[in-house]
Design an enzyme around this catalytic site. Structure first.
Site, PDB file in Angstrom:
ATOM      1  CD  GLU A 138      -5.236  11.711  12.068  1.00 44.67           C
ATOM      2  OE1 GLU A 138      -5.369  12.338  11.247  1.00 44.67           O
ATOM      3  OE2 GLU A 138      -4.551  10.667  12.064  1.00 44.67           O
ATOM      4  NE  ARG A 158       4.579   6.610   4.579  1.00 48.29           N
ATOM      5  CZ  ARG A 158       3.692   7.007   5.404  1.00 48.29           C
ATOM      6  NH1 ARG A 158       3.732   6.270   6.436  1.00 48.29           N
ATOM      7  NH2 ARG A 158       3.097   8.190   5.458  1.00 48.29           N
ATOM      8  N   GLY A 164     -10.160   8.566   1.280  1.00 52.13           N
ATOM      9  CA  GLY A 164     -11.444   7.879   1.531  1.00 52.13           C
ATOM     10  C   GLY A 164     -12.672   8.872   1.868  1.00 52.13           C
ATOM     11  CD  GLU A 165     -11.836  12.659   5.456  1.00 56.26           C
ATOM     12  OE1 GLU A 165     -11.961  13.919   4.903  1.00 56.26           O
ATOM     13  OE2 GLU A 165     -11.060  12.123   6.486  1.00 56.26           O
ATOM     14  CG  HIS A 220      -3.288   6.170   9.971  1.00 50.52           C
ATOM     15  ND1 HIS A 220      -2.970   5.536   9.156  1.00 50.52           N
ATOM     16  CD2 HIS A 220      -2.500   7.525   9.885  1.00 50.52           C
ATOM     17  CE1 HIS A 220      -2.321   6.204   8.262  1.00 50.52           C
ATOM     18  NE2 HIS A 220      -2.239   7.397   8.725  1.00 50.52           N
ATOM     19  NE  ARG A 256      -6.360  16.678  -4.342  1.00 51.47           N
ATOM     20  CZ  ARG A 256      -6.219  17.329  -3.422  1.00 51.47           C
ATOM     21  NH1 ARG A 256      -7.188  18.083  -3.086  1.00 51.47           N
ATOM     22  NH2 ARG A 256      -4.980  17.457  -2.767  1.00 51.47           N
ATOM     23  CG  ASN A 290      -1.102  15.677  12.437  1.00 49.95           C
ATOM     24  OD1 ASN A 290       0.219  15.331  12.376  1.00 49.95           O
ATOM     25  ND2 ASN A 290      -1.953  15.504  12.039  1.00 49.95           N
ATOM     26  NE  ARG A 328      -0.812  11.713  13.764  1.00 50.89           N
ATOM     27  CZ  ARG A 328      -0.982  11.344  12.454  1.00 50.89           C
ATOM     28  NH1 ARG A 328      -1.144  12.355  11.572  1.00 50.89           N
ATOM     29  NH2 ARG A 328      -0.910  10.157  11.892  1.00 50.89           N
ATOM     30  CE  LYS A 335      -2.848  17.938   7.358  1.00 49.44           C
ATOM     31  NZ  LYS A 335      -3.337  16.575   7.098  1.00 49.44           N
ATOM     32  N   GLY A 356      -8.020  11.816   3.284  1.00 45.18           N
ATOM     33  CA  GLY A 356      -8.481  12.527   2.157  1.00 45.18           C
ATOM     34  C   GLY A 356      -8.879  11.680   0.986  1.00 45.18           C
ATOM     35  CG  HIS A 367      -6.523   7.239   7.879  1.00 45.26           C
ATOM     36  ND1 HIS A 367      -6.718   8.229   8.846  1.00 45.26           N
ATOM     37  CD2 HIS A 367      -5.403   7.790   7.193  1.00 45.26           C
ATOM     38  CE1 HIS A 367      -6.164   9.350   8.688  1.00 45.26           C
ATOM     39  NE2 HIS A 367      -5.215   9.045   7.633  1.00 45.26           N
ATOM     40  CG  LEU A 368      -8.223   4.534   2.215  1.00 42.21           C
ATOM     41  CD1 LEU A 368      -9.156   4.295   1.104  1.00 42.21           C
ATOM     42  CD2 LEU A 368      -7.131   3.652   2.267  1.00 42.21           C
ATOM     43  N   GLY A 369      -5.171   8.436   3.279  1.00 41.44           N
ATOM     44  CA  GLY A 369      -4.759   9.662   3.313  1.00 41.44           C
ATOM     45  C   GLY A 369      -3.243   9.704   2.573  1.00 41.44           C
TER      46      GLY A 369
HETATM   47  P1  ADP Z   1      -2.462  13.222   5.066  1.00 42.21           P
HETATM   48  O1  ADP Z   1      -2.298  11.873   5.442  1.00 42.21           O
HETATM   49  O2  ADP Z   1      -1.309  13.969   4.920  1.00 42.21           O
HETATM   50  O3  ADP Z   1      -3.326  13.711   6.348  1.00 42.21           O
HETATM   51  P2  ADP Z   1      -4.920  13.604   3.504  1.00 42.21           P
HETATM   52  O4  ADP Z   1      -5.890  12.822   4.495  1.00 42.21           O
HETATM   53  O5  ADP Z   1      -5.172  15.040   3.569  1.00 42.21           O
HETATM   54  O6  ADP Z   1      -3.225  13.208   3.982  1.00 42.21           O
HETATM   55  O7  ADP Z   1      -5.189  12.825   2.157  1.00 42.21           O
HETATM   56  C1  ADP Z   1      -4.309  13.201   1.055  1.00 42.21           C
HETATM   57  C2  ADP Z   1      -4.686  12.409  -0.110  1.00 42.21           C
HETATM   58  O8  ADP Z   1      -6.268  12.596  -0.352  1.00 42.21           O
HETATM   59  C3  ADP Z   1      -4.114  12.919  -1.381  1.00 42.21           C
HETATM   60  O9  ADP Z   1      -3.733  11.615  -2.057  1.00 42.21           O
HETATM   61  C4  ADP Z   1      -5.145  13.505  -2.233  1.00 42.21           C
HETATM   62  O10 ADP Z   1      -4.851  13.692  -3.361  1.00 42.21           O
HETATM   63  C5  ADP Z   1      -6.403  12.888  -1.756  1.00 42.21           C
HETATM   64  N1  ADP Z   1      -7.564  13.704  -1.936  1.00 42.21           N
HETATM   65  C6  ADP Z   1      -7.985  14.558  -1.544  1.00 42.21           C
HETATM   66  N2  ADP Z   1      -9.022  15.141  -2.132  1.00 42.21           N
HETATM   67  C7  ADP Z   1      -9.407  14.262  -3.050  1.00 42.21           C
HETATM   68  C8  ADP Z   1     -10.320  13.961  -4.056  1.00 42.21           C
HETATM   69  N3  ADP Z   1     -11.532  14.878  -4.111  1.00 42.21           N
HETATM   70  N4  ADP Z   1     -10.491  12.862  -5.104  1.00 42.21           N
HETATM   71  C9  ADP Z   1      -9.342  11.882  -4.851  1.00 42.21           C
HETATM   72  N5  ADP Z   1      -8.393  12.182  -3.939  1.00 42.21           N
HETATM   73  C10 ADP Z   1      -8.236  13.137  -3.139  1.00 42.21           C
END
Ligand code: ADP
Length: 600
Positions: free
Chosen positions: A381, A235, A326-327, A174, A278, A7, A86, A14, A324, A202-204
């Site tokens: 994924e 974005r 959402g989790e 996604h 974070r 990916n 991917r 990754k 990241g 999906h919140l990354g």
């Molecule tokens: P990608 O879309 O690149 O795969 P990820 O799914 O790893 O990204 O998500 C990255 C996002 O998740 C970043 O904004 C990161 O700050 C956030 N994140 C990771 N851990 C935490 C946490 N403990 N609290 C808040 N946000 C987090």
């Protein structure tokens, strides 16, 4: 079967190695290695192998991909059987996992304008991996595929037809993640996905929402590109398209400048000075009002999509958080869900704070008695990519669908009135030659066609008689006659040009002059075997001297048809056909499409 999955993004790679069992199920695959090489810079990058972090000397994606074989052997990973990649954008071309060949790579490259940040990085990894493992099968799994059957009402922008014909439409991304978490949520709830209405968030770094009704993606917040929808790390998500004109006039910005800013310098980065949630949350906790506003905007946008998608599905059974943020961010989950009690969605705050996600856990965090289940789960994924590649590799090779090609020279179908005028009242045509379609024959008699520029003699008459006279010619014939004939399906004659026919008894002036659109006659049994429905449009590749693929070929299924494809003489000449040939049906543009999904 051991699979390596890549990916690749512009600043990270990754990868994972999976052992896929003979009978694949989501739980039965075993991840042998999990790796990431992140934040490339001239000084190297961050490396994480099976949760062990260190620094590595790789400065970019090329160096990182080429280093993977060494990392695998250091980790004791032996023989790999295939590689899955991917790929962000599969356009309207790729509905499922596809083997990467020169031809498919070229098609993915053609899609770069639709995903200018993602597809190039994905392809870069493909090229590197093909260099490192030239003998391994390599497969692409597309982010867009899960949304392939999203109805046209959700994929169509209200813009001019010419723009839509040029390819402007919504795709959604996604897909691999949304598909996985929806299945995982159903599994955790002990329900069948086809009985549920699910919203996946999906919140990354990139973020999107997806409405999944009965297992199908019926809408998703990313559009033609991964720019539309939710607020993301860098974005913007949804903006008023009017901003292009405004910024150009007021600030003298060019379209590429605006576009680059919307992709790379907007979102959390623009609002709070960091794309990393974070950090934004930490600043907000210290009282930074920009960070607090950014968090509010982020949560509000996501909440709006939940309301919209619940309305789109006529209700909601489960909301799933992944990615990241959402989790890992209980406070963001809480903010997003705040105020949604009116629709039966309420969090239990203790459960929300106590989420742990090891071993594919998918804990429920809704308040006791709440109508809507809320779940959190790690997206997988790479596992999904491995699974799709394994399934594709195990599937029997598709049976080639050969179809005989029949070349139709110019001919006419006459009405009773035309026969009376051309050959005399009550005249009966004489059968000369039976045609392959049952009950159809060519008559011994011939007619002449007359146009303003010239005439064509000895034109064949095909029987039986029809209610309306139809004259089928080629484009070359239309130049010779001096009449501009439209390309039409047989029987679609309203508004067609007039022409004069002459026979031994006199002349007959009529409309009905067409260039017949290429089509396939197919009997029901053949159609079922080929998986084609009446009205499907397919491409047919001819492996002739001048090798040609005909696109947009209409399939007409009827119970007793003789299965063959009809093309005209111009098309036959273009393909270099000189004797009986067969073509291969190589794709379907529309198959069993729901009534409102014509453009999918
Ligand atoms: P990608 O879309 O690149 O795969 P990820 O799914 O790893 O990204 O998500 C990255 C996002 O998740 C970043 O904004 C990161 O700050 C956030 N994140 C990771 N851990 C935490 C946490 N403990 N609290 C808040 N946000 C987090």
């Amino acid at each position: 079967m051991r699979l390596l999955v890549f990916n690749a993004g512009s600043s990270s790679l990754k990868f994972g190695v999976f052992d896929m069992p003979a009978d694949p199920g989501l739980g039965s695959a075993r991840q042998v290695l999990k790796g990431s090489l992140d934040r490339f810079s001239p000084d190297g990058c961050d490396q994480k192998l099976n949760e062990v972090s260190s620094r590595a000397p790789f400065r970019d994606l090329h160096e990182a991909t080429r280093a993977v074989p060494d990392l695998l052997s250091e980790a004791g990973v032996g023989q790999i059987d295939a590689i899955g990649h991917r790929i962000a954008h599969g356009g309207t071309e790729f509905a499922q996992a596809t083997e990467l060949t020169e031809a498919t790579i070229a098609k993915i490259r053609d899609l770069i304008p639709l995903a200018p940040l993602h597809n190039p990085a994905n392809l870069d990894a493909v090229e590197q991996a093909r260099g490192v493992w030239p003998d391994l099968p390599q497969w692409a799994v597309f982010d867009t595929s899960f949304h392939f059957e999203t109805p046209a009402r959700a994929t169509t922008y209200a813009v001019p037809e010419a723009w839509r014909k040029a390819g402007l439409r919504r795709f959604g991304f996604h897909g691999t993640s949304h598909k996985y978490v929806a299945h995982r949520a159903a599994e955790a709830l002990g329900e069948r996905l086809r009985d549920l209405r699910v919203i996946s968030l999906h919140l990354g770094n990139g973020a999107s929402a997806c409405a999944i009704a009965r297992g199908l993606s019926i809408d998703s917040s990313m559009g033609m590109t991964p720019l539309e929808g939710l607020v993301m790390g860098t974005r913007s998500g949804d903006v008023d398209p009017g901003l292009f004109g405004f910024l150009h006039r007021q600030m003298g910005l060019s379209i590429p400048e605006i576009e680059a800013t919307l992709y790379q310098e907007s979102g959390l980065q623009a609002l709070a000075g960091s794309s990393d949630m974070r950090e934004v949350e930490a600043r907000a906790a210290q009282g930074d009002s920009d960070a607090q506003l950014a968090i509010n905007i982020y949560a509000y946008r996501a909440r709006k999509y939940i309301g919209a998608y619940a309305a789109a599905m006529g209700g909601l059974d489960a909301l799933v958080f992944t990615g990241g943020i959402g989790e890992n961010s209980p406070s963001m989950r809480r903010r997003i869900c705040d105020g949604l009690e009116f629709m039966g969605l309420k969090l239990d705050h203790d459960r929300n704070l106590a989420v742990t996600l090891a071993d594919r856990a998918a804990p429920q965090i809704q308040a006791y008695g709440a109508r809507v289940a809320v779940l959190v789960t790690e997206t997988a994924e790479q596992l999904m990519i491995a699974r799709e590649v394994a399934e594709a590799l195990r599937a029997p090779a598709p049976v080639p669908r050969q179809i005989p090609i029949a070349v139709s020279a110019r001919h006419v179908h006459l009405s009773r009135a035309a026969v009376d005028a051309l050959f005399g009242p009550g005249y009966e045509l004489h059968p000369d030659k039976a045609l392959r379609q049952k009950g159809h024959w060519a008559a011994r008699e011939r007619v002449t066609l007359h146009g303003p520029k010239g005439s064509i003699e000895h034109v064949a008459i095909l029987a039986p008689l029809r209610d309306r006279t139809q004259i089928e010619i080629s484009r070359t014939d239309s130049f010779a006659l001096g009449i501009d004939a439209p390309v039409r399906q047989s029987g679609d004659l309203d508004g067609t040009p007039e022409i004069r026919l002459t026979g031994p008894n006199g002349h007959f002036d009529t409309d009905g002059l067409i260039i017949a659109a290429r089509h396939i006659h197919m009997n029901s049994a053949d159609a079922e075997r080929a998986g084609l429905a009446d009205g499907a449009r397919v491409s047919v590749a001819l492996d002739t001297g001048r090798g040609l693929t005909f696109g947009d070929v209409l399939v007409r299924v009827s119970p007793k048809a003789f299965t063959e494809m009809h093309i005209d003489t111009d098309e036959a000449n273009a393909a270099g056909i000189s004797c009986a040939v067969e073509g291969e049906i190589c794709d379907e543009a529309v198959m069993h499409a729901p009534a409102d999904a014509q453009s999918v």
